[in-house]
Design a protein around this motif. Structure first.
Motif, short mmCIF file in Angstrom:
data_model
loop_
_atom_site.label_atom_id
_atom_site.label_comp_id
_atom_site.label_asym_id
_atom_site.label_seq_id
_atom_site.Cartn_x
_atom_site.Cartn_y
_atom_site.Cartn_z
N TYR A 1 -4.07 0.56 11.20
CA TYR A 1 -5.10 0.05 10.30
C TYR A 1 -4.75 0.38 8.86
O TYR A 1 -5.05 -0.39 7.94
CB TYR A 1 -6.45 0.68 10.66
N THR A 2 -4.12 1.52 8.65
CA THR A 2 -3.77 1.94 7.30
C THR A 2 -2.77 0.98 6.67
O THR A 2 -2.91 0.59 5.50
CB THR A 2 -3.22 3.37 7.30
N ARG A 3 -1.75 0.59 7.43
CA ARG A 3 -0.77 -0.34 6.87
C ARG A 3 -1.42 -1.69 6.57
O ARG A 3 -1.12 -2.32 5.55
CB ARG A 3 0.40 -0.52 7.83
N LEU A 4 -2.32 -2.13 7.43
CA LEU A 4 -3.03 -3.39 7.18
C LEU A 4 -3.81 -3.32 5.87
O LEU A 4 -3.80 -4.25 5.06
CB LEU A 4 -3.98 -3.70 8.34
N ARG B 1 -1.48 -14.88 -2.38
CA ARG B 1 -0.85 -14.26 -1.22
C ARG B 1 -1.91 -13.89 -0.20
O ARG B 1 -3.00 -13.44 -0.55
CB ARG B 1 -0.08 -13.01 -1.64
N LEU B 2 -1.58 -14.08 1.07
CA LEU B 2 -2.47 -13.67 2.15
C LEU B 2 -1.92 -12.39 2.78
O LEU B 2 -0.73 -12.30 3.09
CB LEU B 2 -2.56 -14.75 3.22
N ALA B 3 -2.79 -11.43 2.97
CA ALA B 3 -2.39 -10.21 3.66
C ALA B 3 -2.22 -10.50 5.15
O ALA B 3 -2.74 -11.49 5.67
CB ALA B 3 -3.45 -9.14 3.46
N ASN C 1 -2.47 -10.99 -6.51
CA ASN C 1 -3.25 -12.19 -6.85
C ASN C 1 -3.98 -12.01 -8.18
O ASN C 1 -4.12 -12.97 -8.96
CB ASN C 1 -4.25 -12.50 -5.73
N LEU C 2 -4.45 -10.78 -8.45
CA LEU C 2 -5.13 -10.51 -9.71
C LEU C 2 -4.17 -10.67 -10.89
O LEU C 2 -4.55 -11.20 -11.94
CB LEU C 2 -5.72 -9.09 -9.68
N ARG C 3 -2.93 -10.25 -10.71
CA ARG C 3 -1.95 -10.29 -11.79
C ARG C 3 -1.28 -11.66 -11.93
O ARG C 3 -0.60 -11.90 -12.93
CB ARG C 3 -0.87 -9.24 -11.56
N ALA D 1 -3.21 -5.43 2.41
CA ALA D 1 -4.28 -6.26 1.84
C ALA D 1 -4.56 -5.86 0.39
O ALA D 1 -4.79 -6.72 -0.47
CB ALA D 1 -5.55 -6.12 2.68
N GLN D 2 -4.53 -4.57 0.09
CA GLN D 2 -4.73 -4.12 -1.29
C GLN D 2 -3.61 -4.62 -2.19
O GLN D 2 -3.85 -5.04 -3.33
CB GLN D 2 -4.79 -2.59 -1.32
N ALA D 3 -2.37 -4.58 -1.68
CA ALA D 3 -1.24 -5.05 -2.47
C ALA D 3 -1.35 -6.54 -2.76
O ALA D 3 -1.06 -7.00 -3.87
CB ALA D 3 0.07 -4.74 -1.75
#
Length: 358
Positions: free
Chosen positions: A253-256, A276-278, A267-269, A260-262
């Motif tokens: 779950y942590t890698r997911l 991009r889709l996580a 996408n913000l930048r 997703a945060q990355a």
């Protein structure tokens, strides 16, 4: 640029070549006699095969600490008691077999290994008052360490897929950090994963249940030993309520959540670029059906992906007020459907009585 034959290869080049030899040896399916085998037994078989494979012999350092010798132990492999030699050279991948039950014990392991390599803990196989055999602070701390990629594999095949990813990432691509695998000893189905499922497992999740012509009503996600509980809950929903549930294995779950945060930051930048889709979104965004994510650790570990899931999301962990069992998860799924207006509320009340949960 090639190294001159007059000089030995650099430690980084040597580690890369050693990792590639290990990857070639791991390309074949696990040579285990039983259809059901635990991740711990599978890991022992993998370590042993790497050390005896003609192409991978002496291509990996195996450290075996804190584990008492047993004549029938799958972890009885040729190993040193410490990773101290790595302080004088990093020419081979490191596979560290240990059982740190506390953050202090894990810190000692990481100091010994210089926070580098593949750390495999079988603390879960030991009797303990803590969920998963470790103090709650340990998994919570691992989730915050960005140089660590933590996994909770459910099967031997997931272990093999994650080891391949670790060798590729840490030693072929030369990325910094370490992988941490929580290894349990409960038998699990060891059918070979397809290349696509193995790659998806190393990214954090893949679908276990086969396609069903009926529409999916709920998605159930499980990690480690909880995957078997989740699969049992899906069978209850199908047999007792005619509700189709997708089952997903989520080794990390942590890698997911980090992926997703990355994607969110990228996408913000890049507001004009194609978003991009996580990985978790690629897996679950095709439906707004409720998602129930289950972990043997505290529920906050599974809850990390909640903000990236469409529809109703429920995280269930060892710290939940209810027992983490197949009947309770089935009732949780029914309640989620009722809250969405997709099922009459009396169904939930009847299920509580039927499974003797009141």
């Amino acid at each position: 640029m090639h190294s001159s034959p007059l000089f030995p290869p650099s430690p980084l080049d040597a580690a890369r070549h050693a990792a590639q030899a290990c990857l070639a040896a791991l390309a074949a399916p696990l040579a285990l006699p039983l259809p059901l085998v635990s991740p711990r037994r599978a890991l022992g078989a993998i370590a042993g095969s790497l050390q005896t494979n003609p192409g991978a012999a002496n291509a990996i350092r195996v450290v075996r600490a804190e584990v008492a010798q047993r004549h029938d132990d799958a972890w009885n492999v040729m190993a040193s008691a410490s990773a101290w030699p790595l302080r004088y050279g990093a020419d081979k991948p490191l596979l560290y077999l240990c059982r740190p039950a506390s953050l202090q014990a894990l810190s000692g392991v990481l100091l010994d290994a210089r926070a580098r390599g593949i750390v495999c803990s079988d603390a879960e196989t030991q009797a303990s008052r803590w969920p998963k055999g470790v103090q709650p602070a340990l998994p919570a701390w691992l989730a915050t360490q960005h140089n660590c990629t933590p996994f909770d594999p459910a099967t031997g095949e997931e272990v093999r897929a994650i080891l391949r990813s670790a060798l590729e990432t840490l030693y072929v691509e030369q990325q910094a950090g370490y992988y941490y695998l929580a290894i349990h000893d409960a038998d699990a189905v060891t059918t070979p994963l397809s290349a696509a499922d193995a790659a998806a497992a190393s990214l954090g999740m893949y679908r276990v249940s086969p396609p069903d012509p009926a529409p999916c009503r709920v998605r159930l996600c499980g990690a480690g030993t909880m995957l078997a509980v989740v699969a049992d809950a899906a069978r209850l929903l199908k047999d007792d309520w005619n509700i189709v549930a997708q089952v997903w294995s989520c080794p990390s779950y942590t890698r997911l959540a980090r992926d997703a945060q990355a994607a969110e930051q990228w996408n913000l930048r890049h507001p004009r670029a194609v978003p991009r889709l996580a990985h978790v979104q690629r897996c679950l965004d095709d439906s707004a059906a409720p998602v129930i994510a289950v972990t043997g650790y505290g529920q906050h570990i599974a809850g990390q992906i909640g903000g990236y899931v469409r529809g109703r999301f429920i995280a269930v962990g060892a710290d939940a007020m209810m027992e983490v069992s197949a009947p309770w998860l089935a009732v949780t799924a029914l309640k989620a459907l009722a809250d969405d207006g997709a099922l009459p509320v009396p169904f939930v009340e009847y299920a509580l009585r039927r499974y003797a949960l009141l």
